[in-house]
Design a protein around this motif. Structure first.
Motif, PDB file in Angstrom:
ATOM      1  N   GLN A  59       0.797  -0.831  -0.214  1.00  0.00           N
ATOM      2  CA  GLN A  59      -0.228  -0.476   0.056  1.00  0.00           C
ATOM      3  C   GLN A  59       1.124   1.306  -0.088  1.00  0.00           C
ATOM      4  O   GLN A  59       2.381   1.377   0.419  1.00  0.00           O
ATOM      5  CB  GLN A  59      -1.221  -0.251   1.322  1.00  0.00           C
ATOM      6  N   GLY A  60       0.462   2.513  -0.585  1.00  0.00           N
ATOM      7  CA  GLY A  60       1.274   3.580  -0.227  1.00  0.00           C
ATOM      8  C   GLY A  60       1.522   4.429   0.616  1.00  0.00           C
ATOM      9  O   GLY A  60       2.718   4.540   0.701  1.00  0.00           O
ATOM     10  N   ASN A  61       0.726   4.004   1.527  1.00  0.00           N
ATOM     11  CA  ASN A  61       0.778   4.525   3.076  1.00  0.00           C
ATOM     12  C   ASN A  61       2.270   3.960   3.589  1.00  0.00           C
ATOM     13  O   ASN A  61       3.287   3.694   4.701  1.00  0.00           O
ATOM     14  CB  ASN A  61      -0.215   4.074   3.696  1.00  0.00           C
ATOM     15  N   ARG A  62       2.894   2.814   2.773  1.00  0.00           N
ATOM     16  CA  ARG A  62       4.031   1.921   3.084  1.00  0.00           C
ATOM     17  C   ARG A  62       5.210   1.519   2.226  1.00  0.00           C
ATOM     18  O   ARG A  62       6.652   2.391   2.904  1.00  0.00           O
ATOM     19  CB  ARG A  62       4.022   0.612   2.910  1.00  0.00           C
ATOM     20  N   LEU A  63       5.350   4.416   2.043  1.00  0.00           N
ATOM     21  CA  LEU A  63       6.622   4.796   1.396  1.00  0.00           C
ATOM     22  C   LEU A  63       7.697   4.379   2.300  1.00  0.00           C
ATOM     23  O   LEU A  63       8.802   4.609   2.161  1.00  0.00           O
ATOM     24  CB  LEU A  63       6.166   6.009   0.745  1.00  0.00           C
ATOM     25  N   ASP A  64       6.870   5.539   3.822  1.00  0.00           N
ATOM     26  CA  ASP A  64       8.289   5.911   4.625  1.00  0.00           C
ATOM     27  C   ASP A  64       9.483   4.678   4.858  1.00  0.00           C
ATOM     28  O   ASP A  64      11.112   4.172   4.365  1.00  0.00           O
ATOM     29  CB  ASP A  64       7.642   6.599   5.802  1.00  0.00           C
ATOM     30  N   GLU A  65       8.439   3.342   4.754  1.00  0.00           N
ATOM     31  CA  GLU A  65       9.677   1.516   5.272  1.00  0.00           C
ATOM     32  C   GLU A  65      10.258   1.738   3.886  1.00  0.00           C
ATOM     33  O   GLU A  65      11.303   0.895   3.989  1.00  0.00           O
ATOM     34  CB  GLU A  65       7.976   1.164   5.284  1.00  0.00           C
ATOM     35  N   LEU A  66       9.069   1.825   2.561  1.00  0.00           N
ATOM     36  CA  LEU A  66       9.992   0.970   1.840  1.00  0.00           C
ATOM     37  C   LEU A  66      11.271   2.103   1.371  1.00  0.00           C
ATOM     38  O   LEU A  66      12.370   1.222   0.625  1.00  0.00           O
ATOM     39  CB  LEU A  66       9.460   0.927   0.452  1.00  0.00           C
ATOM     40  N   ALA A  67      11.349   3.666   1.674  1.00  0.00           N
ATOM     41  CA  ALA A  67      12.481   4.619   1.242  1.00  0.00           C
ATOM     42  C   ALA A  67      14.143   4.231   1.780  1.00  0.00           C
ATOM     43  O   ALA A  67      14.506   4.139   1.647  1.00  0.00           O
ATOM     44  CB  ALA A  67      12.365   5.245   1.516  1.00  0.00           C
ATOM     45  N   LYS A  68      13.082   3.036   3.219  1.00  0.00           N
ATOM     46  CA  LYS A  68      14.990   3.139   4.497  1.00  0.00           C
ATOM     47  C   LYS A  68      15.343   1.772   4.097  1.00  0.00           C
ATOM     48  O   LYS A  68      16.219   1.794   4.035  1.00  0.00           O
ATOM     49  CB  LYS A  68      13.494   2.992   5.730  1.00  0.00           C
ATOM     50  N   LEU A  69      14.474   1.554   3.516  1.00  0.00           N
ATOM     51  CA  LEU A  69      15.438  -0.227   2.703  1.00  0.00           C
ATOM     52  C   LEU A  69      16.735   0.194   2.046  1.00  0.00           C
ATOM     53  O   LEU A  69      16.983   1.454   1.135  1.00  0.00           O
ATOM     54  CB  LEU A  69      14.390  -1.051   1.861  1.00  0.00           C
ATOM     55  N   PRO A  70      17.841  -1.028   2.019  1.00  0.00           N
ATOM     56  CA  PRO A  70      18.647  -0.674   1.711  1.00  0.00           C
ATOM     57  C   PRO A  70      18.432  -1.192   0.000  1.00  0.00           C
ATOM     58  O   PRO A  70      17.677  -2.071  -0.618  1.00  0.00           O
ATOM     59  CB  PRO A  70      20.175  -1.321   2.032  1.00  0.00           C
ATOM     60  N   THR A  71      19.306   0.059  -0.824  1.00  0.00           N
ATOM     61  CA  THR A  71      19.014   0.127  -2.069  1.00  0.00           C
ATOM     62  C   THR A  71      20.196  -0.965  -2.948  1.00  0.00           C
ATOM     63  O   THR A  71      20.316  -1.578  -2.037  1.00  0.00           O
ATOM     64  CB  THR A  71      19.088   1.598  -2.880  1.00  0.00           C
ATOM     65  N   ARG A  72      20.177  -1.660  -3.618  1.00  0.00           N
ATOM     66  CA  ARG A  72      21.127  -2.332  -4.612  1.00  0.00           C
ATOM     67  C   ARG A  72      22.462  -2.108  -4.426  1.00  0.00           C
ATOM     68  O   ARG A  72      22.806  -2.938  -4.368  1.00  0.00           O
ATOM     69  CB  ARG A  72      20.108  -3.178  -6.624  1.00  0.00           C
ATOM     70  N   SER A  73      22.877  -0.940  -5.253  1.00  0.00           N
ATOM     71  CA  SER A  73      24.241  -0.878  -4.781  1.00  0.00           C
ATOM     72  C   SER A  73      24.666  -0.582  -3.263  1.00  0.00           C
ATOM     73  O   SER A  73      25.572  -0.694  -3.519  1.00  0.00           O
ATOM     74  CB  SER A  73      24.443   0.439  -5.637  1.00  0.00           C
ATOM     75  N   GLU A  74      24.003  -0.118  -2.043  1.00  0.00           N
ATOM     76  CA  GLU A  74      23.785  -0.420  -1.134  1.00  0.00           C
ATOM     77  C   GLU A  74      24.546  -1.650  -0.305  1.00  0.00           C
ATOM     78  O   GLU A  74      25.182  -1.782   0.535  1.00  0.00           O
ATOM     79  CB  GLU A  74      22.818   0.849   0.414  1.00  0.00           C
ATOM     80  N   ILE A  75      23.246  -2.734  -1.011  1.00  0.00           N
ATOM     81  CA  ILE A  75      23.903  -4.726  -0.322  1.00  0.00           C
ATOM     82  C   ILE A  75      25.270  -4.598  -0.861  1.00  0.00           C
ATOM     83  O   ILE A  75      25.348  -5.497   0.093  1.00  0.00           O
ATOM     84  CB  ILE A  75      22.372  -5.229  -0.889  1.00  0.00           C
ATOM     85  N   ILE A  76      25.014  -4.349  -2.416  1.00  0.00           N
ATOM     86  CA  ILE A  76      26.525  -5.197  -2.973  1.00  0.00           C
ATOM     87  C   ILE A  76      27.788  -4.335  -1.774  1.00  0.00           C
ATOM     88  O   ILE A  76      28.685  -5.346  -1.923  1.00  0.00           O
ATOM     89  CB  ILE A  76      26.787  -4.348  -4.310  1.00  0.00           C
ATOM     90  N   ALA A  77      27.350  -2.982  -1.608  1.00  0.00           N
ATOM     91  CA  ALA A  77      29.238  -2.195  -0.869  1.00  0.00           C
ATOM     92  C   ALA A  77      29.125  -2.797   0.576  1.00  0.00           C
ATOM     93  O   ALA A  77      30.107  -3.423   1.073  1.00  0.00           O
ATOM     94  CB  ALA A  77      29.163  -0.624  -0.651  1.00  0.00           C
ATOM     95  N   GLY A  78      27.915  -3.369   0.798  1.00  0.00           N
ATOM     96  CA  GLY A  78      27.924  -3.951   2.019  1.00  0.00           C
ATOM     97  C   GLY A  78      28.203  -5.134   2.277  1.00  0.00           C
ATOM     98  O   GLY A  78      29.066  -5.578   2.868  1.00  0.00           O
ATOM     99  N   VAL A  79      28.426  -5.989   1.194  1.00  0.00           N
ATOM    100  CA  VAL A  79      28.729  -7.377   1.113  1.00  0.00           C
ATOM    101  C   VAL A  79      30.471  -7.008   0.920  1.00  0.00           C
ATOM    102  O   VAL A  79      30.641  -8.209   1.320  1.00  0.00           O
ATOM    103  CB  VAL A  79      27.621  -8.192  -0.038  1.00  0.00           C
ATOM    104  N   LEU A  80      30.148  -6.321   0.339  1.00  0.00           N
ATOM    105  CA  LEU A  80      31.627  -6.208  -0.406  1.00  0.00           C
ATOM    106  C   LEU A  80      33.129  -5.676   0.816  1.00  0.00           C
ATOM    107  O   LEU A  80      33.973  -6.382   0.860  1.00  0.00           O
ATOM    108  CB  LEU A  80      32.200  -5.377  -1.720  1.00  0.00           C
ATOM    109  N   GLY A  81      32.396  -4.786   1.412  1.00  0.00           N
ATOM    110  CA  GLY A  81      32.686  -4.780   2.351  1.00  0.00           C
ATOM    111  C   GLY A  81      33.095  -5.909   3.579  1.00  0.00           C
ATOM    112  O   GLY A  81      34.022  -5.716   3.949  1.00  0.00           O
TER     113      GLY A  81
END
Length: 173
Positions: free
Chosen positions: A118-140
């Motif tokens: 639902q649209g009211n979950r935008l805040d939660e979804l926007a806090k999720l890491p992006t693909r590049s953030e996940i990759i950077a975390g794994v590489l780190g």
């Protein structure tokens, strides 16, 4: 609009829906041309397409693909779709940032990797890491143990060099 034009739009939107990793159906009512251009620029930077399509044509495109029954009843009023092709979370972050700045642009409903939110979950979804953030975390995480190993090897190598130096000094003396 002629039927041929409608069929072409339905076909194009169907293809984009099938290819997208995420779809954000937004209500853009009250947004100025300047603001919509700003939003489109932000979307383009992240390789996200933002398109206004008549609700009836979107419904027909969704029917062609199937499995989007929960979306149709949210297609009321002004609707634009953000198609996230590379990073499914990127549209949420851009929409959230835009909404916080202008207090406009409402998410009606979104689909991320076949999950409906639902649209009211935008805040939660926007806090999720992006693909590049996940990759950077794994590489780190992978790099961290390697740095530790190199540090240990350097320490051991330093000790070996010190022992060799000591042996050579004893021989020379």
């Amino acid at each position: 609009m002629k039927q041929q034009e409608k069929d072409q739009i339905i076909s194009e939107v169907s293809k984009k829906i099938a290819q997208a990793k995420s779809l954000f159906f937004t209500d853009f009512n009250g947004i100025t041309v300047e603001q919509i251009n700003e939003l489109r620029r932000d979307f383009r930077k992240s390789k996200i397409e933002y398109r206004v399509v008549k609700n009836t044509l979107v419904r027909k495109a969704l029917e062609r693909i199937g499995g989007y029954d929960k979306v149709s009843n949210h297609l009321i009023g002004h609707t634009a779709i953000a198609f996230g092709f590379d990073d499914p979370i990127a549209p949420a972050k851009i929409i959230k940032k835009f909404h916080d700045k202008h207090e406009k642009l409402k998410v009606k409903i979104c689909i991320i990797e076949s999950q409906v939110f639902q649209g009211n979950r935008l805040d939660e979804l926007a806090k999720l890491p992006t693909r590049s953030e996940i990759i950077a975390g794994v590489l780190g995480s992978l790099q961290s143990p390697l740095v530790g190993i190199v540090s240990v090897l350097n320490s051991v190598l330093g000790d070996v060099v010190n022992v060799i130096d000591a042996i050579q000094k004893k021989k020379a003396a």
